[in-house]
Scaffold this motif. Sequence first.
Motif, PDB file in Angstrom:
ATOM      1  N   LEU A 197       0.984  -1.197   0.060  1.00 35.68           N
ATOM      2  CA  LEU A 197       0.013  -0.137   0.192  1.00 35.68           C
ATOM      3  C   LEU A 197       0.955   1.097   0.205  1.00 35.68           C
ATOM      4  O   LEU A 197       0.609   2.277  -0.591  1.00 35.68           O
ATOM      5  CB  LEU A 197      -1.069   0.037   1.137  1.00 35.68           C
ATOM      6  N   VAL A 198       2.000   1.307   0.650  1.00 35.97           N
ATOM      7  CA  VAL A 198       2.843   2.477   0.742  1.00 35.97           C
ATOM      8  C   VAL A 198       3.378   2.679  -0.591  1.00 35.97           C
ATOM      9  O   VAL A 198       3.527   3.553  -0.927  1.00 35.97           O
ATOM     10  CB  VAL A 198       3.926   2.324   2.316  1.00 35.97           C
ATOM     11  N   GLN A 199       4.097   1.449  -1.059  1.00 34.57           N
ATOM     12  CA  GLN A 199       4.676   1.380  -2.374  1.00 34.57           C
ATOM     13  C   GLN A 199       3.474   1.957  -3.602  1.00 34.57           C
ATOM     14  O   GLN A 199       4.005   2.882  -4.395  1.00 34.57           O
ATOM     15  CB  GLN A 199       5.228   0.114  -2.846  1.00 34.57           C
ATOM     16  N   ALA A 200       2.239   1.481  -3.398  1.00 37.19           N
ATOM     17  CA  ALA A 200       1.266   1.981  -4.266  1.00 37.19           C
ATOM     18  C   ALA A 200       1.377   3.505  -4.183  1.00 37.19           C
ATOM     19  O   ALA A 200       0.984   4.216  -5.134  1.00 37.19           O
ATOM     20  CB  ALA A 200       0.235   1.022  -4.249  1.00 37.19           C
ATOM     21  N   ARG A 201       1.055   3.954  -2.922  1.00 38.57           N
ATOM     22  CA  ARG A 201       0.854   5.540  -2.721  1.00 38.57           C
ATOM     23  C   ARG A 201       2.102   6.130  -3.253  1.00 38.57           C
ATOM     24  O   ARG A 201       1.974   7.386  -3.869  1.00 38.57           O
ATOM     25  CB  ARG A 201       0.729   5.831  -1.355  1.00 38.57           C
ATOM     26  N   ARG A 202       3.304   5.532  -3.072  1.00 40.24           N
ATOM     27  CA  ARG A 202       4.567   6.342  -3.537  1.00 40.24           C
ATOM     28  C   ARG A 202       4.254   6.423  -5.250  1.00 40.24           C
ATOM     29  O   ARG A 202       4.949   7.335  -5.722  1.00 40.24           O
ATOM     30  CB  ARG A 202       5.583   5.779  -3.353  1.00 40.24           C
ATOM     31  N   ASP A 203       3.920   5.427  -5.703  1.00 39.22           N
ATOM     32  CA  ASP A 203       3.974   5.213  -7.060  1.00 39.22           C
ATOM     33  C   ASP A 203       2.754   6.185  -7.814  1.00 39.22           C
ATOM     34  O   ASP A 203       3.052   6.899  -8.826  1.00 39.22           O
ATOM     35  CB  ASP A 203       3.580   3.854  -7.548  1.00 39.22           C
ATOM     36  N   VAL A 204       1.622   6.227  -6.868  1.00 35.28           N
ATOM     37  CA  VAL A 204       0.548   7.150  -7.441  1.00 35.28           C
ATOM     38  C   VAL A 204       1.208   8.674  -7.293  1.00 35.28           C
ATOM     39  O   VAL A 204       0.998   9.404  -8.129  1.00 35.28           O
ATOM     40  CB  VAL A 204      -0.453   6.981  -6.444  1.00 35.28           C
ATOM     41  N   ASP A 205       1.792   8.994  -6.242  1.00 37.62           N
ATOM     42  CA  ASP A 205       2.153  10.242  -6.007  1.00 37.62           C
ATOM     43  C   ASP A 205       3.659  10.512  -7.038  1.00 37.62           C
ATOM     44  O   ASP A 205       3.472  11.607  -7.617  1.00 37.62           O
ATOM     45  CB  ASP A 205       3.207  10.492  -4.699  1.00 37.62           C
ATOM     46  N   ALA A 206       4.129   9.669  -7.343  1.00 37.55           N
ATOM     47  CA  ALA A 206       5.374  10.080  -8.611  1.00 37.55           C
ATOM     48  C   ALA A 206       4.603  10.177  -9.957  1.00 37.55           C
ATOM     49  O   ALA A 206       4.978  10.971 -10.625  1.00 37.55           O
ATOM     50  CB  ALA A 206       6.262   8.674  -8.652  1.00 37.55           C
ATOM     51  N   ALA A 207       3.419   9.492 -10.027  1.00 39.58           N
ATOM     52  CA  ALA A 207       2.979   9.658 -11.308  1.00 39.58           C
ATOM     53  C   ALA A 207       2.071  10.906 -11.370  1.00 39.58           C
ATOM     54  O   ALA A 207       2.341  11.585 -12.389  1.00 39.58           O
ATOM     55  CB  ALA A 207       1.704   8.537 -11.445  1.00 39.58           C
ATOM     56  N   GLN A 208       1.593  11.461 -10.225  1.00 41.91           N
ATOM     57  CA  GLN A 208       0.946  12.580 -10.132  1.00 41.91           C
ATOM     58  C   GLN A 208       2.128  13.685 -10.431  1.00 41.91           C
ATOM     59  O   GLN A 208       1.538  14.654 -11.125  1.00 41.91           O
ATOM     60  CB  GLN A 208       0.219  12.838  -8.978  1.00 41.91           C
TER      61      GLN A 208
END
Length: 161
Positions: free
Chosen positions: A53-64
């Motif tokens: 979940l933390v990794q997915a949130r980081r990926d979403v933040d990086a994509a944003q």
Amino acid sequence: MNFTTIQIIAFIGAAAAMAILFGIGFYEGLRKGKREAFDIGYQRGLHSHRHELVQARRDVDAAQHTLTMSRFHAAQALEANTAELDTCRKHVADLQARCMTEDDTHQLVAMADKLILAANTFAGLGSHDQAQICRRLSAHARDLFDRYWRTVPVMEVEVMA
């Protein structure tokens, strides 16, 4: 040593009780071990899920962030292109202001005709120097007119079939 029936029954009962207690203890140990293993696996699963979940949130933040930067760069490029387009429009307007138009050429021909008329008038009055100057100016105006029409691209009329 002679054992009485009661002692034998008590010994068998004690052995049976010990076997039952040993079985219950063994069974509870297995249950507790399974529960601990399940809890450890569950905790690892939770930890694993939390990490994912933390990794997915980081990926979403990086994509944003990437999307925001892409939009920012696109806006800068659009702004630069708009500024360049404005500069080009000003340059075209300046060139159009400096270039001769078709109306200017018609005025030039009219002036050449008037200069010929003035040259004939001066010649009739006996002022041959002024007549010669007017004829030269008229010829120069005609040359300018011819140069303009040689530089204008020929408009091709398409014939519709």
